[in-house]
Scaffold this active site. Sequence first.
Site, short mmCIF file in Angstrom:
data_model
loop_
_atom_site.label_atom_id
_atom_site.label_comp_id
_atom_site.label_asym_id
_atom_site.label_seq_id
_atom_site.Cartn_x
_atom_site.Cartn_y
_atom_site.Cartn_z
CG PHE A 130 -1.88 -1.13 1.24
CD1 PHE A 130 -3.04 -1.06 0.49
CD2 PHE A 130 -1.61 -2.27 1.96
CE1 PHE A 130 -3.92 -2.11 0.46
CE2 PHE A 130 -2.50 -3.32 1.95
CZ PHE A 130 -3.65 -3.25 1.20
CG HIS B 248 -6.64 -4.39 8.60
ND1 HIS B 248 -5.59 -3.78 7.95
CD2 HIS B 248 -6.67 -3.83 9.83
CE1 HIS B 248 -5.00 -2.90 8.77
NE2 HIS B 248 -5.64 -2.92 9.91
CB SER C 28 3.92 -4.03 9.16
OG SER C 28 3.13 -2.92 9.60
CB SER C 29 5.01 1.03 6.74
OG SER C 29 3.60 1.07 6.68
#
Length: 242
Positions: free
Chosen positions: A36, A120, A187-188
């Site tokens: 993303f 999510h 994951s950021s």
Amino acid sequence: MNGSELKILASKMAGTKNAVIFTGAGMSTESGLSDFRSKNGMWNVEDPMELATTTAMRGNYDKFHSFYSRRFEAMGNSRPNAGHEIIAEFESRGLVKCVITQNIDGLHAAAGSKTVYELHGSVNKVRCMDCGAPSTQQDFIGRNPCAECGGRLRPGVVLFGENLPEDALKSSWDASETCGVFMVLGSSLQVSPANQMPSMAKNAGAFVAICNRDVTPMDYLADYRTNMGIGEFLMKLKAELE
Ligand code: ZN
């Protein structure tokens, strides 16, 4: 990063036998799914505030439906990668107690991971927007109405503007607080609660490892940090744990 640091991480995992793996979109890029927030990530091509929101779902269902139909198709053609498989193997060997994931692609379960908390939601779950009755991906893609009430269908994923599923969230907090190793993969760590779990684990005494291509705001608390590809990193870690 050097070899001796990886050895320390491996020995922590072998010694504590209850690592928590936390994964984000980077986990699935090696399965061909786009992430993303990186340079070519999905959110730099399409605007999430137009597509992955409750407002879009209710106000612009055609666009919303087309976006998720395309995502479902991409995910339907994807398979777990070597990294997913190594994580599942670690769990079966008793080294990992659970996976917490921001991903909705279902690839951890497909690889054989048993305890997976999907923060999510999941593309494998479709339900009616109006009555909540469960349905199928095929019915969503085919734009069939809800079999119970005739309402429109929606993916069982968490949209912007919605709360995370309480059960998965509570189990994830509990796991983070009681693990010996907390390992972030791809994951950021920019959204809540993802950006809080590593510090919670750290405060509870866990060894924190972060494998992510780009820097994250939580890097300062990592005991081990690498920007290696996830598959490569896990293969090296696995070799240390043979
Ligand atoms: Zn319904």
